[in-house]
Design a protein around this motif. Structure first.
Motif, PDB file in Angstrom:
ATOM      1  N   GLN A 304     -17.545  46.410  30.008  1.00  0.00           N
ATOM      2  CA  GLN A 304     -18.543  47.411  29.632  1.00  0.00           C
ATOM      3  C   GLN A 304     -18.222  48.771  30.241  1.00  0.00           C
ATOM      4  OE1 GLN A 304     -22.840  45.941  29.440  1.00  0.00           O
ATOM      5  NE2 GLN A 304     -21.903  44.317  30.664  1.00  0.00           N
ATOM      6  N   SER A 334     -23.774  39.940  23.200  1.00  0.00           N
ATOM      7  CA  SER A 334     -24.160  41.308  22.867  1.00  0.00           C
ATOM      8  C   SER A 334     -23.019  42.293  23.111  1.00  0.00           C
ATOM      9  CB  SER A 334     -25.398  41.727  23.667  1.00  0.00           C
ATOM     10  OG  SER A 334     -25.101  41.787  25.055  1.00  0.00           O
ATOM     11  N   ARG A 338     -21.250  44.568  20.165  1.00  0.00           N
ATOM     12  CA  ARG A 338     -21.133  46.025  20.260  1.00  0.00           C
ATOM     13  C   ARG A 338     -19.673  46.468  20.228  1.00  0.00           C
ATOM     14  NH1 ARG A 338     -21.417  50.180  24.189  1.00  0.00           N
ATOM     15  NH2 ARG A 338     -21.446  48.723  25.928  1.00  0.00           N
ATOM     16  N   ASN A 341     -18.545  46.342  16.631  1.00  0.00           N
ATOM     17  CA  ASN A 341     -19.246  47.240  15.718  1.00  0.00           C
ATOM     18  C   ASN A 341     -19.071  48.718  16.045  1.00  0.00           C
ATOM     19  OD1 ASN A 341     -20.613  45.536  13.757  1.00  0.00           O
ATOM     20  ND2 ASN A 341     -21.741  44.709  15.487  1.00  0.00           N
ATOM     21  N   GLU A 342     -18.743  49.041  17.294  1.00  0.00           N
ATOM     22  CA  GLU A 342     -18.615  50.436  17.690  1.00  0.00           C
ATOM     23  C   GLU A 342     -17.179  50.819  18.052  1.00  0.00           C
ATOM     24  OE1 GLU A 342     -21.426  51.330  20.757  1.00  0.00           O
ATOM     25  OE2 GLU A 342     -23.047  50.233  19.756  1.00  0.00           O
TER      26      GLU A 342
END
Length: 662
Positions: A304, A334, A338, A341-342
């Protein structure tokens, strides 16, 4: 004997001498002492070379270390015994800590702030200095020989926890850099830099591109950024950068995970990130608050961090363990969703066990992704296998760069190979964002994949079960940690969800079984479906008339999303809830949870628990949420692996291969 071999022999001899001293018998102790001695010896050679080049150019070079503090002055003197110890501790090191007047001088002063002398015998120190002094750095034709030899010493560290924090085998480092292909002008960052092997490897590519003085200045002070929490690792990494001509490396000693990733300034984002973060460790709840997806797993927190620190259009190359690719607990799921998708996940190189000598059983992966702001389209996978006839890799039979060449060419250039395959975003999303994909049975040309690739995939699955079971067992050995304290009402920590369809829902209808879990609804749907409720990832859903017997489910993946009966209740937990989604599910489906639910149901003939009743349900707060989460995550992983094994898809695929044409 080659200069490199001679250098290696002298360093080993110096190490043997240091082990004879009472205060430096341990690897960590004598490595630190040897590091700064080698540095001062090589730094003098570096300054002499720079002075000679400046003289040719008709300019002056201002040396940083001068007079009696130069290596050639004090190291070749008659000092020995207590007199030598006194000079080094009372004169040399204090002087180096006060250097000033230039960027290089100030960097050296900062570097030596933490350096101390722990050797007990000044006579042993003299013997070590004499050995180091025999090294002629001017004679070394390869400017990076010192780095190669030094990293080979790090690889031999007997303290796996220490060496594993910042040593990555050179073939893996170079392969990761080869895939990304850095260019001059890009900023480069390693959040857990260790010996800065990644940055040194990048510098090898960028140094030939620096054709002007401005280019050189750019490389020396505004290209490389690093963070490292360990004192010795930070010292080693800074030394490595300085010895490679990076005069002002932006290397900071800090715990990277203490930075809140939600408030990173765009000016602190970097174009390229290369890193091998520590994994298998745990972080405290205070640190976990710095991340959108809280977890005590350091590998997920570092991932992250890299996602947040990556500049738009930038590329990250990171080493991750198998669990990051498929674990189903909410935090891992999650983050993967992300990421896909990003960002654009370009490729994943799956490494076998044994490539990291300090953790021979670990199965790891090299992941490459770019910050695009758009979803991933497809991902190239490559499975690295040992050469034919070898069971695996080890310290005596290490991974070599040539074995990674096909992987680099497939991930970077799309050069087709027998051990590479590609999966689309749609395929991965349909599988619940599971990146633990397996080799294709057949290529588009109809050529069958190697059966050993499928065997390796099965081995990885078995390894996951073993690792998870071990964590579960370890957690259960500490039953005192599974206590629950004060009880809180759910009304403060849940949010009603489930938007109405307002029309005939085009997507699938979903049902909740009495044993929990979501599945496609097989019964007869109502004629008017406009009031059906939407359920999405992160939502809980339950049948108000059957929740007291277990009809409660949690939506974990996009494949489970859909529309449920208008009578069902849909909700999610708030971000500030003192428990995780897995914990709440575990409690509500336990006997204690069912007893609590029965206290709040309403109705005579058919008792129901409406949302208003759910708000009054009291849940005990876990005393040690970290232990609870680790236990429940292990249960989730085992449940998922068991579910996949029950499908026997991998086994049947393997049978198809082994008996093809029989």
């Amino acid at each position: 004997m080659t200069p490199e071999a001679k250098l290696r022999g002298l360093i080993r001899a110096a190490s043997d001498q240091m082990r004879a001293d009472d205060n430096t018998k341990g690897y960590l102790s004598y490595l630190e002492q040897l590091t700064w001695l080698l540095f001062l010896k090589q730094y003098e050679a570096l300054e002499e070379d720079r002075a000679a080049i400046a003289a040719i150019d008709g300019t002056d070079y201002l040396q940083v270390v001068t007079g009696r503090y130069r290596w050639s002055e004090w190291a070749r003197s008659e000092l020995t015994g207590d007199a030598l110890i006194e000079f080094v501790t009372q004169d040399l090191l204090p002087t180096l800590r006060k250097l000033e007047g230039s960027r290089r001088a100030e960097r050296l002063a900062t570097l030596f702030q933490s350096v101390t002398v722990v050797m007990k015998s000044g006579h042993t120190l003299r013997e070590v200095i004499n050995l180091v002094d025999q090294i002629d750095f001017h004679a070394l034709s390869d400017a990076h020989t010192m780095s190669v030899v030094y990293e080979s010493l790090l690889a031999q560290a007997t303290d796996a926890g220490w060496s594993g924090e910042f040593y990555t085998p050179r073939p893996i480092v170079d392969a990761m850099v080869d895939v990304v292909q850095p260019k001059l002008g890009q900023t480069v960052y390693d959040p857990c830099a260790g010996s800065c092997g990644f940055l040194v490897s990048v510098n090898e590519r960028l140094y030939p591109q620096a054709l002007t003085t401005a280019d050189s200045e750019l490389l020396k002070s505004r290209t490389y950024f690093a963070q490292e929490s360990g004192a010795l690792a930070h010292f080693v990494g800074t030394v490595n950068l300085l010895l490679h001509g990076i005069d002002d490396p932006q290397a900071i000693r800090r715990n990277t995970l203490e930075e809140d990733v939600r408030s990173i300034d765009p000016g602190d984002q970097r174009d390229l990130i290369f890193t091998n973060p520590p994994f298998g460790g745990e972080e405290n709840p205070q640190v976990q608050r710095n991340f959108p997806a809280r977890s005590d797993s350091t590998e997920l927190l570092f991932l992250q961090h890299c996602m947040a620190k990556l500049a738009p259009g930038g590329t990250c190359a990171i080493v991750v363990p198998d669990g990051v690719l498929f674990r189903t607990d909410q935090a891992f799921l999650s983050v993967r969703r992300r990421l896909l998708n990003e960002f654009s996940v370009e490729g994943i190189i799956r490494l076998p066990s044994g490539v990291f000598t300090n953790a021979p059983g670990a199965r790891t992966n090299l992941m490459f992704f770019r910050r695009t702001g758009a979803p991933t389209k497809s991902i190239r996978f490559y499975l690295v296998r040992p050469p034919h006839g070898r069971p695996g890799f080890s310290k005596s039979l290490p991974l070599t760069r040539d074995l990674l060449t096909p992987a680099v060419e497939w991930i970077r250039d799309g050069v087709e190979t027998a051990h590479g395959w590609e999966s689309t975003y749609e395929e991965i999303a349909a599988a619940g964002y599971d990146l633990n994909t397996r080799p294709r049975l057949q290529t588009e040309a109809g050529v069958q994949a190697d059966p050993l690739d499928v065997v390796e995939h099965l081995r990885r699955q078995v390894g996951v079960v073993q690792e998870t079971a071990a964590r579960w067992s370890e957690s259960l050995d500490r039953l005192d940690n599974f206590e629950a304290g004060n009880r809180v009402q759910l009304k403060n920590f849940i949010i009603e969800r489930g938007d109405r369809a307002a029309g005939d829902p085009a997507e699938r209808l979903v049902g909740v079984s009495n044993s929990g879990g979501l599945a496609e609804f097989r019964g007869a749907a109502a004629s008017d479906r406009s009031r059906y409720r939407r359920i999405e990832v992160g939502d809980f859903v339950y049948n108000p008339m059957r929740i007291n017997v277990g009809s409660l489910a949690y939506c974990r993946s996009a494949t489970e999303e859909g529309w449920v009966s208008p009578e069902y209740v849909v909700f999610s937990i708030a971000e500030d809830a003192p428990f995780s989604a897995d914990y709440l599910l575990f409690f509500l489906t336990s006997q204690a949870g069912r007893d609590e639910i029965n206290r709040h149901v309403r109705g005579g003939v058919r008792a129901r628990l409406y949302y208003a009743g759910l708000e009054n349900v009291e849940v005990p707060v876990p005393t040690d949420s970290t232990q609870w989460d680790a236990f429940l995550e292990s249960m989730a992983v085992l449940r998922e692996v068991t579910r996949k094994a029950a499908g026997a898809s991998s086994a049947s695929d393997l049978a198809s291969l082994l008996f093809a044409g029989a």
